[in-house]
Design an enzyme around this catalytic site. Structure first.
Site, PDB file in Angstrom:
ATOM      1  N   ARG A  61       0.971  -1.189  -0.127  1.00 12.83           N
ATOM      2  CA  ARG A  61      -0.111   0.081  -0.024  1.00 12.83           C
ATOM      3  C   ARG A  61       0.926   1.029   0.000  1.00 12.83           C
ATOM      4  NH1 ARG A  61      -2.035  -3.588   4.194  1.00 12.83           N
ATOM      5  NH2 ARG A  61      -4.019  -4.261   3.728  1.00 12.83           N
ATOM      6  N   LYS A  76      -2.009  -2.057   8.048  1.00 21.25           N
ATOM      7  CA  LYS A  76      -3.219  -1.495   8.756  1.00 21.25           C
ATOM      8  C   LYS A  76      -3.395  -2.169  10.266  1.00 21.25           C
ATOM      9  CE  LYS A  76      -6.262  -0.612   4.657  1.00 21.25           C
ATOM     10  NZ  LYS A  76      -7.531  -0.854   4.318  1.00 21.25           N
ATOM     11  N   HIS A 106      -2.429   2.094  -5.999  1.00 21.09           N
ATOM     12  CA  HIS A 106      -2.800   0.814  -5.704  1.00 21.09           C
ATOM     13  C   HIS A 106      -2.827  -0.048  -7.000  1.00 21.09           C
ATOM     14  CE1 HIS A 106      -4.553  -0.340  -2.013  1.00 21.09           C
ATOM     15  NE2 HIS A 106      -5.355  -1.134  -2.719  1.00 21.09           N
ATOM     16  N   ARG A 137      -0.324  -2.623  -6.901  1.00 23.92           N
ATOM     17  CA  ARG A 137      -0.596  -3.581  -5.946  1.00 23.92           C
ATOM     18  C   ARG A 137      -1.585  -4.363  -6.401  1.00 23.92           C
ATOM     19  NH1 ARG A 137      -1.079  -4.753  -0.164  1.00 23.92           N
ATOM     20  NH2 ARG A 137      -3.278  -5.104   0.690  1.00 23.92           N
ATOM     21  N   HIS A 191      -3.863  -8.890   4.023  1.00 23.26           N
ATOM     22  CA  HIS A 191      -5.428  -8.777   4.065  1.00 23.26           C
ATOM     23  C   HIS A 191      -5.822  -9.915   5.272  1.00 23.26           C
ATOM     24  CE1 HIS A 191      -6.214  -8.203  -0.440  1.00 23.26           C
ATOM     25  NE2 HIS A 191      -5.891  -7.113   0.027  1.00 23.26           N
ATOM     26  N   TYR A 198      -9.143 -11.286  -6.740  1.00 23.48           N
ATOM     27  CA  TYR A 198      -8.293 -11.600  -7.678  1.00 23.48           C
ATOM     28  C   TYR A 198      -8.366 -12.939  -8.408  1.00 23.48           C
ATOM     29  CZ  TYR A 198      -5.983  -7.611  -5.523  1.00 23.48           C
ATOM     30  OH  TYR A 198      -5.880  -6.282  -5.124  1.00 23.48           O
TER      31      TYR A 198
END
Length: 299
Positions: free
Chosen positions: A149, A173, A245, A248, A271, A280
């Site tokens: 990110r 995150k 992004h 990514r 994730h 994906y």
């Protein structure tokens, strides 16, 4: 409106107890501000204890009338749910008006991606003769090679590099740490940038460990990365609308299409849920569907 003290407490809660990044905290506060704007438009100043689900449904209808996308509405609802959950935790309210509030249904849109030729063109467009050229090449290689990110990239530190084992430590995150493999090309460019370019910078105090610096010797900002990507897209004549992004997304897509294990990709992307990574796989399914349509006699 008697909300400021509760919003201030909510901000501290998000920072200290949930360990959210500054950007995430601001996003939550903006969601609450939108609700306050709605009540102001009605010339109302309700107490938090008086807000009902009917009020909130009317608020969402108001957002819809303003032309706000369903995805953004869902984001706002998520912020409201977090705020009222905090108020419940602090015994400010006894009933949560967001408990039965549903987010609008979202169509699952596949993210835009670049093929390897387009990525190579973007990197080739960087002028390595300029002082920032080698830095920008390293940025592009790390973004695509590690699937980071943009904030993870700007926060990347020299002390987080482990070239001997070809891994980097990334702070994602919620301040969650993860180890991500880094390829030889990205490592080589990082080595050149750090040891031949960055060493000549007049580094600002407190920024000594950050890898990517601006011309003032301070940590590179998110907006600088966005501007870099935009300028490269213009330079190469790329018609797609891209951002950091996009690299990514391309990282994940190319891994899945190449046969990588979904759990491994989830781990590298950071994730928390496998369902986030599963988007994906749809790209790969589209390709398989095309193959069937083109070559199967019964298709």
């Amino acid at each position: 409106m008697l909300w400021p003290s509760y919003i201030k407490g909510f901000k501290s809660y998000l920072k200290l107890e949930r360990s959210l990044s500054g950007n995430s905290v601001e996003a939550y506060l903006n969601d609450i501000d939108k609700l306050a704007q709605y009540f102001k438009s009605l010339n109302e100043e309700p107490k938090l204890t008086d807000i009902t689900i009917t009020d909130l449904k009317s608020f969402i209808s108001w957002l819809n009338e303003l032309g706000m996308l369903a995805s953004t509405q869902a984001r706002v609802i998520s912020g409201l749910k977090a705020f009222f959950a905090y108020l419940m935790l602090e015994d400010v309210i006894s009933n949560d008006p967001t408990a039965l509030l549903e987010a609008p249904k979202l169509s699952r849109k596949l993210p835009d991606t670049l093929n390897i030729h387009e990525i190579n063109e973007l990197i080739a467009a960087i002028d390595a003769s300029k002082p920032e050229g080698m830095r920008n090449k390293a940025i592009m290689e790390v973004l695509y090679g590690c699937g980071l990110r943009v904030t993870e990239l700007t926060e990347l530190k020299i002390s987080s590099l482990f070239p001997q084992i070809e891994f980097i430590k990334v702070i994602g995150k919620g301040n969650k740490e993860r180890l991500v493999p880094i390829g030889s090309v990205a490592l080589k460019l990082l080595d050149i940038y750090i040891n031949e370019v960055r060493v000549h910078a007049n580094i600002k105090k407190g920024h000594e460990d950050f890898i990517f610096l601006n011309r003032f010797g301070a940590k590179l900002s998110r907006i600088s990365i966005f501007n870099l990507i935009k300028s490269l897209a213009i330079a190469t004549g790329l018609k797609k609308t891209i951002s950091p992004h996009t690299l990514r997304h391309s990282f994940a897509t190319h891994l899945i299409e190449g046969g990588a294990d979904l759990r491994a990709v989830q781990e590298m992307l950071g994730h928390s849920s496998i369902t986030t990574t599963e988007i994906y796989t749809h790209i790969d399914r589209d390709y398989l569907r095309e193959v069937i349509t083109q070559f199967h006699p019964r298709a």
